[in-house]
Design an enzyme around this catalytic site. Structure first.
Site, PDB file in Angstrom:
ATOM      1  N   CYS A  96      -0.745   6.361  10.197  1.00  0.00           N
ATOM      2  CA  CYS A  96       0.425   5.725  10.373  1.00  0.00           C
ATOM      3  C   CYS A  96       0.140   4.349  11.315  1.00  0.00           C
ATOM      4  O   CYS A  96      -0.619   4.491  12.330  1.00  0.00           O
ATOM      5  CB  CYS A  96       1.159   6.696  11.252  1.00  0.00           C
ATOM      6  SG  CYS A  96       2.937   6.053  11.976  1.00  0.00           S
ATOM      7  N   GLU A 154       0.908  -1.338   0.053  1.00  0.00           N
ATOM      8  CA  GLU A 154      -0.054  -0.158   0.052  1.00  0.00           C
ATOM      9  C   GLU A 154       0.912   1.188  -0.008  1.00  0.00           C
ATOM     10  O   GLU A 154       2.017   1.302   0.489  1.00  0.00           O
ATOM     11  CB  GLU A 154      -1.080  -0.099   1.203  1.00  0.00           C
ATOM     12  CG  GLU A 154      -2.134  -1.206   1.206  1.00  0.00           C
ATOM     13  CD  GLU A 154      -2.772  -1.220   2.509  1.00  0.00           C
ATOM     14  OE1 GLU A 154      -3.847  -1.869   2.359  1.00  0.00           O
ATOM     15  OE2 GLU A 154      -2.219  -0.659   3.580  1.00  0.00           O
TER      16      GLU A 154
END
EC number: 2.1.1.192
Length: 344
Positions: free
Chosen positions: A328, A83
């Site tokens: 994150c 990704e």
């Protein structure tokens, strides 16, 4: 068939102005086929198509966040998945790219670490993320001016391919990015940090995922952390700064009751004394099965206040794309089993 994007721009086929035309089609226009390169002779296009492929990806899916961030899920030619994340801001457009399928660091709070390690990405698979995201967002590739190697993987364990990708990104006839706008994030590998410092032609920025100032806590958060002590990491960071003159950023994910005690803020300030640095405090982003919670806003502020009072340059980084699983520590939430499956 060779992936054209794996090549450094100086190694591109064709010669003279024809090579420059080819580079412009790939990195300025962002076209996905040789047939679309209409100012190249038909024979040259046919020869290129017989020797090279342009697209590193078999399939691309997107998940869009309410804040404008977009998670891109790439299926590689061998069926593995990884990704990247596109993050638009008012003053810049940033892309977070992956350097591996999965990650061997196994940070306990990170979804990518739970996947395990699949394989290294090639330079072209790294650079291809930029071109694909630009195309997906209707942008020219050079409109993506900020890049962080903070996606899946440990860049310094895929050193050669990551450095080749960085050189392509910075090359004036490729994407022409500014070295001041490219950041490499590492879990803290002293040998790799010193090696990066010696890359005189790069000059990209360094961020170290520290997450704790004491060994016991860091090894709980990063099970592989015992291989390199905090003292070794900090020594390498100081050497990096001495050689490059550049500030070092430290990433610190705030985990409730784990690494957010005020005594740990004091120890962190002691660690950073004399080093030109910046600390990013990052509220932990949730994912199913993590076993961790983010620190409270009050505790993050108290931790921040201790660091600031000790003269540490510190900020709280608000992650984008949480609702899309793009923040994150959240990458790899979509079909992780396929992402690290055996090659086709």
């Amino acid at each position: 068939m060779q992936l054209l994007l794996d090549l450094h721009p100086d190694q591109y086929p064709l010669e003279g102005f024809r090579q420059r035309q080819l580079l412009e089609w790939v990195f300025v226009q962002g076209v996905g086929t040789f047939e679309a390169m209409t100012n190249l002779p038909a024979q040259a296009r046919a020869d290129l198509a017989s020797r090279f492929r342009l697209n590193p990806f078999r399939e691309i899916e997107t998940v869009r966040s309410a804040d404008g961030s977009v998670k891109y899920l790439f299926t590689l030619q061998d069926g593995r998945q990884m990704e990247a994340v596109y993050m638009p801001y008012l003053d810049r457009k940033t892309i977070c790219v992956s350097t591996m399928v999965g990650c061997p660091a196994k940070c306990a709070f990170c979804a990518t670490g739970a996947m395990g390690f699949g394989r290294n990405l090639t330079p072209g698979e790294i650079v291809g993320q930029v071109l694909a995201v630009a195309g997906g967002e209707g942008l020219a590739p050079r409109e993506l001016r900020n890049l962080v190697f903070m996606g899946m993987g440990e860049p310094l364990l895929n050193y050669e391919n990551t450095m080749q990708a960085a050189r392509i990104l910075l090359h004036p006839q490729a994407l022409g990015m500014s070295k001041r706008r490219v950041t490499l994030s590492t879990v803290g590998l002293p040998k790799g940090i010193r090696r990066l410092a010696a890359e005189d032609d790069l000059g990209i920025k360094l961020a170290i995922s520290l997450h704790a100032p004491d060994e016991a806590t860091r090894q709980r958060i990063i099970p592989t952390g015992h291989r390199n002590s905090i003292a070794e990491i900090m020594a390498a960071a100081r050497e990096y700064q001495a050689v490059t003159g550049r500030r070092v950023t430290f990433e610190y994910s705030m985990l409730r009751g784990i690494n957010d005690h005020l005594w740990q803020a004091e120890e962190l300030a002691d660690l950073l004394r004399g080093l030109v640095s910046h600390v990013n405090l990052i509220p932990m982003n949730p994912w199913d099965g993590s076993g961790f919670e983010s620190s409270t806003e009050e505790q993050i502020q108290a931790f921040y206040d201790v660091l600031a009072a000790r003269g540490v340059d510190v900020s709280v980084r608000r992650s984008r794309g949480k609702d899309a699983g793009a923040a994150c520590g959240q990458l790899a939430l979509k079909r992780p089993a396929a992402a690290v499956g055996a090659s086709a």
